[in-house]
Scaffold this motif. Structure first.
Motif: not given
Length: 269
Positions: A125, A130-133, A135, A137, A166-168
């Motif tokens: 954070s 970005d605030e993507n909530g 995940k 993973q 930060l990457k997928n």
């Protein structure tokens, strides 16, 4: 020549030339009688081990969490006071979770590799995030250093394992391990979500493996049947990985007195 009378709750252990009597009852009694006509000497020593109630352990853990929460608040206040907060990035992750009797009545974390002891949230954070909530993973602490480098705009070295969060990224597998004497057993685990295999090389055949569906099992403590093809494949892989680890594990298998003192002070023995 002595006669020793002790109550049923005492456990008798013979260690070389020494005889130990162990009990958890605070009011137990032990009697020693001299069977000779002459005075004899006997050496008696007592060792007390504090056993905390599970309710106290749970309360103490909540206090630890509260303490860490306050310290994070102190850090945020400090950064705001120095006008650094809006330029700060936070990566927060625990080194382990904590079980409270969900698995075999055990409280702690070091001895087992089930989800309840190893699954922790990782929080990324702040600045440049970005605030993507939330995940879901499969990640590990191997991803922390590459993420820090990515935020700083530094290229990750080739030798570094893990990838920037930060990457997928989609980690397909995760390897876990814990060793004696800190743990009860040498044990190894491979997660290929949603399945997890846990392997105990030193246990008997019936107890060597635990096969778990993490998607259906909140704490990861139920050994399931079925999916034999997947199970056999994971067993083959984890046996190979465990063999490599044990063959390359350095150091003596016998603990020194100093090692025992250190581990006991940390609560592992």
């Amino acid at each position: 020549n002595f006669t020793i009378i002790y109550q049923k709750d005492w456990e008798k252990r013979i260690v070389k030339k020494r005889t130990d009597f162990v009990t958890s009852d605070l009011n137990s009694k032990i009697q020693i009688f001299n069977n000779e006509d002459i005075t004899q000497s006997v050496k008696i020593s007592f060792i007390y081990d504090m056993r905390l109630k599970n309710s106290f352990k749970k309360t103490a853990y909540l206090e630890e969490v509260s303490y860490m929460d306050r310290k994070l608040g102190d850090l945020i206040s400090f950064l705001k006071g120095k006008k650094l907060f809006k330029y700060s990035t936070f990566i927060i992750m625990g080194d382990h979770a904590e079980g409270f009797e969900e698995y075999k009545g055990h409280i702690g974390h070091i001895h087992y590799l089930n989800k309840v002891y190893s699954n922790v949230p990782m929080i990324v954070s702040g600045y440049k995030i970005d605030e993507n909530g939330i995940k879901n993973q499969l990640v590990s602490n191997l991803n922390i250093a590459p993420t820090i480098l990515d935020i700083a705009g530094i290229k990750k070295p080739k030798y570094m394992m893990g990838n920037s969060l930060l990457k997928n990224i989609e980690n397909k597998s995760l390897f876990l391990e814990t060793y004696r004497p800190q743990a009860y057993y040498n044990s190894f685990s491979l997660i290929e979500y949603p399945y997890q295999i846990i392997y105990f090389p030193e246990k008997t055949n019936a107890d060597k493996y635990e096969f778990i569906n993490l998607e259906q099992d909140r704490f990861g403590v139920n050994n399931i049947t079925g999916n034999d093809i997947i199970k056999k494949r994971l067993i083959k892989k984890i046996r190979k990985m465990a063999k490599f680890c044990l063959n390359n594990k350095k150091g003596s298998k016998v603990m020194s007195k100093k090692d025992k003192e250190i581990l006991r002070s940390l609560g592992y023995l």
